[in-house]
Design a protein around this motif. Structure first.
Motif, PDB file in Angstrom:
ATOM      1  N   ALA A 180       0.259   5.239  -2.304  1.00  0.00           N
ATOM      2  CA  ALA A 180       0.542   6.346  -1.381  1.00  0.00           C
ATOM      3  C   ALA A 180       0.198   7.685  -2.030  1.00  0.00           C
ATOM      4  N   ALA A 181       0.214   8.734  -1.227  1.00  0.00           N
ATOM      5  CA  ALA A 181      -0.228  10.055  -1.686  1.00  0.00           C
ATOM      6  C   ALA A 181       0.941  10.854  -2.239  1.00  0.00           C
ATOM      7  N   PHE A 182       0.884  11.173  -3.535  1.00  0.00           N
ATOM      8  CA  PHE A 182       1.899  12.000  -4.183  1.00  0.00           C
ATOM      9  C   PHE A 182       1.183  13.077  -4.992  1.00  0.00           C
ATOM     10  N   PRO A 183       1.375  14.341  -4.671  1.00  0.00           N
ATOM     11  CA  PRO A 183       0.664  15.423  -5.366  1.00  0.00           C
ATOM     12  C   PRO A 183       0.868  15.368  -6.875  1.00  0.00           C
ATOM     13  N   GLY A 184      -0.200  15.619  -7.611  1.00  0.00           N
ATOM     14  CA  GLY A 184      -0.135  15.664  -9.060  1.00  0.00           C
ATOM     15  C   GLY A 184      -0.244  14.325  -9.754  1.00  0.00           C
ATOM     16  N   THR A 185      -0.360  13.235  -8.976  1.00  0.00           N
ATOM     17  CA  THR A 185      -0.489  11.901  -9.555  1.00  0.00           C
ATOM     18  C   THR A 185      -1.911  11.380  -9.343  1.00  0.00           C
ATOM     19  N   LEU A 186      -2.159  10.159  -9.829  1.00  0.00           N
ATOM     20  CA  LEU A 186      -3.435   9.480  -9.591  1.00  0.00           C
ATOM     21  C   LEU A 186      -3.251   8.323  -8.615  1.00  0.00           C
ATOM     22  N   CYS A 187      -2.281   8.445  -7.710  1.00  0.00           N
ATOM     23  CA  CYS A 187      -2.030   7.419  -6.700  1.00  0.00           C
ATOM     24  C   CYS A 187      -3.128   7.451  -5.636  1.00  0.00           C
ATOM     25  N   ASP A 188      -3.494   6.266  -5.112  1.00  0.00           N
ATOM     26  CA  ASP A 188      -4.506   6.156  -4.051  1.00  0.00           C
ATOM     27  C   ASP A 188      -5.756   6.955  -4.401  1.00  0.00           C
ATOM     28  N   ALA A 189      -6.353   6.613  -5.535  1.00  0.00           N
ATOM     29  CA  ALA A 189      -7.475   7.413  -6.033  1.00  0.00           C
ATOM     30  C   ALA A 189      -8.375   6.584  -6.937  1.00  0.00           C
ATOM     31  N   ALA A 190      -9.599   7.070  -7.110  1.00  0.00           N
ATOM     32  CA  ALA A 190     -10.529   6.579  -8.131  1.00  0.00           C
ATOM     33  C   ALA A 190     -10.650   7.660  -9.193  1.00  0.00           C
ATOM     34  N   SER A 191     -10.512   7.285 -10.467  1.00  0.00           N
ATOM     35  CA  SER A 191     -10.504   8.265 -11.557  1.00  0.00           C
ATOM     36  C   SER A 191     -11.458   7.838 -12.660  1.00  0.00           C
ATOM     37  N   ARG A 192     -12.331   8.768 -13.056  1.00  0.00           N
ATOM     38  CA  ARG A 192     -13.252   8.513 -14.165  1.00  0.00           C
ATOM     39  C   ARG A 192     -12.659   9.028 -15.472  1.00  0.00           C
ATOM     40  N   PHE A 193     -12.704   8.181 -16.510  1.00  0.00           N
ATOM     41  CA  PHE A 193     -12.280   8.555 -17.856  1.00  0.00           C
ATOM     42  C   PHE A 193     -13.425   8.302 -18.833  1.00  0.00           C
TER      43      PHE A 193
END
Length: 421
Positions: free
Chosen positions: A292-305
């Motif tokens: 789910a969508a929570f501001p400031g987190t990486l929830c429901d997302a694709a993230s490159r490291f």
């Protein structure tokens, strides 16, 4: 970092010889091939090509060829011709439970499978087996150590079969979530023991046993990335994601770490990481999440490291948010980062189960620019269902596996293939 990546964008790396996902010079077509077979129920969880055969693994029980109404009872594991799509009826293993993981042997003559099954061809095979690629017969001499729960992912690295899943013991010895077997004999490999501990607990008290949801190994076999339900690895804090080094002597925890997956997402989900893929050149990776969508987190997302120096405090180079929908799978091909799930949008950091400013519609499947982190124009569309759980790139295009039947407005039951143009 992003500016440097943009400047280097025209010099994306070439494909190493053993990359899991092939490197593509361009994005695949948005028009799926018309020759792929159909899985008529359940879910396709994993796809793998060995030679000119493609293997589908999952929970399905019936399949049929394209442009043919005859149904074939070929449950959970099936092979078809990579050129014509014709189902290979000589490959007939009998597996008594869901298959979730596949890996090819080094010589391409056999296939490792992992999942929830306990027998293969009527013989005990507790969650792992090795099969002949042509017939599905068990390979003599491979007697795997018993795992007490499901396998979710596998990779072959030299003489080791790395396995990740929900198991807590291997051959009766504690090995929570991550272990290795001898690739020839199936015996437990004691050199892979990272001691995953600390099952996460949400603020509402929801928890679950330690597990590995997904893993990947770099093309050169030197790095392992795994994600799942844990907060400690080898006695060090690691929240849902960890990096380890692989050598002939065994596996060691890397100093690379991030705290970005320490926060909670939905209170019903102790762990929310669902997929991970390493770039073909082995220098970066992308992780995808639910929650789910929570501001400031990486929830429901694709993230490159970036891997970079083996230090703590790592931050993502970019994040692409769905705005409240799950991502389950990711495949990096050089020209694109493909993501799948039951998402409605990409480029949606301001969405809260809605399309925020700048959001673009990408139902079920989408592609992200590997450098900028923004959605590419590619948008074949797909019905959403539980979601697209498998993305697998070959040198000819991109396979997609899921629980749904419509892709690009056409009937492609649970498997589709997007060719390179």
């Amino acid at each position: 970092m992003l500016a440097a990546l943009v400047a280097a964008g025209s010099a994306l790396p070439a494909t190493p010889a053993h990359a899991v996902n092939a490197t593509h010079a361009t994005v695949v077509s948005a028009d799926p091939a018309n020759w792929t077979p159909h899985a008529l129920d359940g879910t396709v969880y994993r796809i793998l090509q060995i030679g000119n055969r493609v293997y589908l693994a999952g929970s399905f029980t019936k399949v049929r060829n394209a442009n043919n109404t005859a149904q074939l009872a070929m449950p959970r594991l099936v092979a078809f011709d990579a050129t014509t799509g014709r189902i290979d009826t000589t490959f007939r293993p009998v597996v008594n439970g869901t298959v979730k993981a596949l890996a090819a042997s080094a010589d391409g003559r056999s296939l490792y499978i992992g999942g929830a099954f306990t027998t293969v061809n009527g013989v005990a095979a507790p969650r792992v087996a090795r099969l002949d690629v042509a017939t599905g017969a068990r390979v003599a001499g491979f007697a795997p150590a018993a795992l007490n729960n499901q396998v979710n992912d596998v990779r072959l690295v030299g003489g080791r079969l790395i396995v990740g899943g929900a198991f807590q013991t291997v051959a009766g010895v504690a090995r929570r979530g991550l272990a290795a077997l001898n690739a020839t004999t199936g015996a437990a490999d004691p050199t892979v023991n990272l001691r995953l501990e600390g099952p996460r607990v949400t603020t509402s008290g929801v928890t679950a046993p330690v597990k590995v949801e997904a893993l990947d190994v770099s093309a050169d076999g030197s790095r392992l990335v795994f994600v799942g339900n844990f907060s400690s690895v080898a006695g060090q804090p690691r929240h849902q994601l960890a990096v380890a080094g692989l050598t002939a002597a065994g596996v060691t925890l890397s100093g690379w770490s991030t705290t970005r997956y320490q926060p909670q997402c939905a209170a019903s989900m102790p762990t929310y990481l669902r997929g991970v893929d390493i770039s073909p050149d082995g220098s970066w990776f992308v992780a995808v999440t639910t929650g789910a969508a929570f501001p400031g987190t990486l929830c429901d997302a694709a993230s490159r490291f970036e891997f970079g120096a083996e230090t703590g405090g790592k931050q993502p180079t970019w994040v692409n948010y769905t705005g409240g929908d799950t991502l389950l799978s990711v495949a990096i091909t050089g020209s694109a980062v493909y993501v799948g799930g039951h998402q409605r949008w990409l480029d949606n950091p301001l969405g809260r189960n809605s399309a925020g400013a700048g959001a673009v519609s990408r139902p079920g499947i989408g592609a992200i620019h590997p450098v900028t982190g923004r959605a590419l124009a590619w948008n074949p569309t797909k019905d959403r269902g539980v979601g697209t759980g498998e993305l697998y790139a070959t040198d000819r295009g991109l396979f997609v596996g899921s629980d749904t039947t419509m892709v690009a407005g056409e009937y492609h039951a649970r498997v589709a293939f997007f060719p390179l143009p």
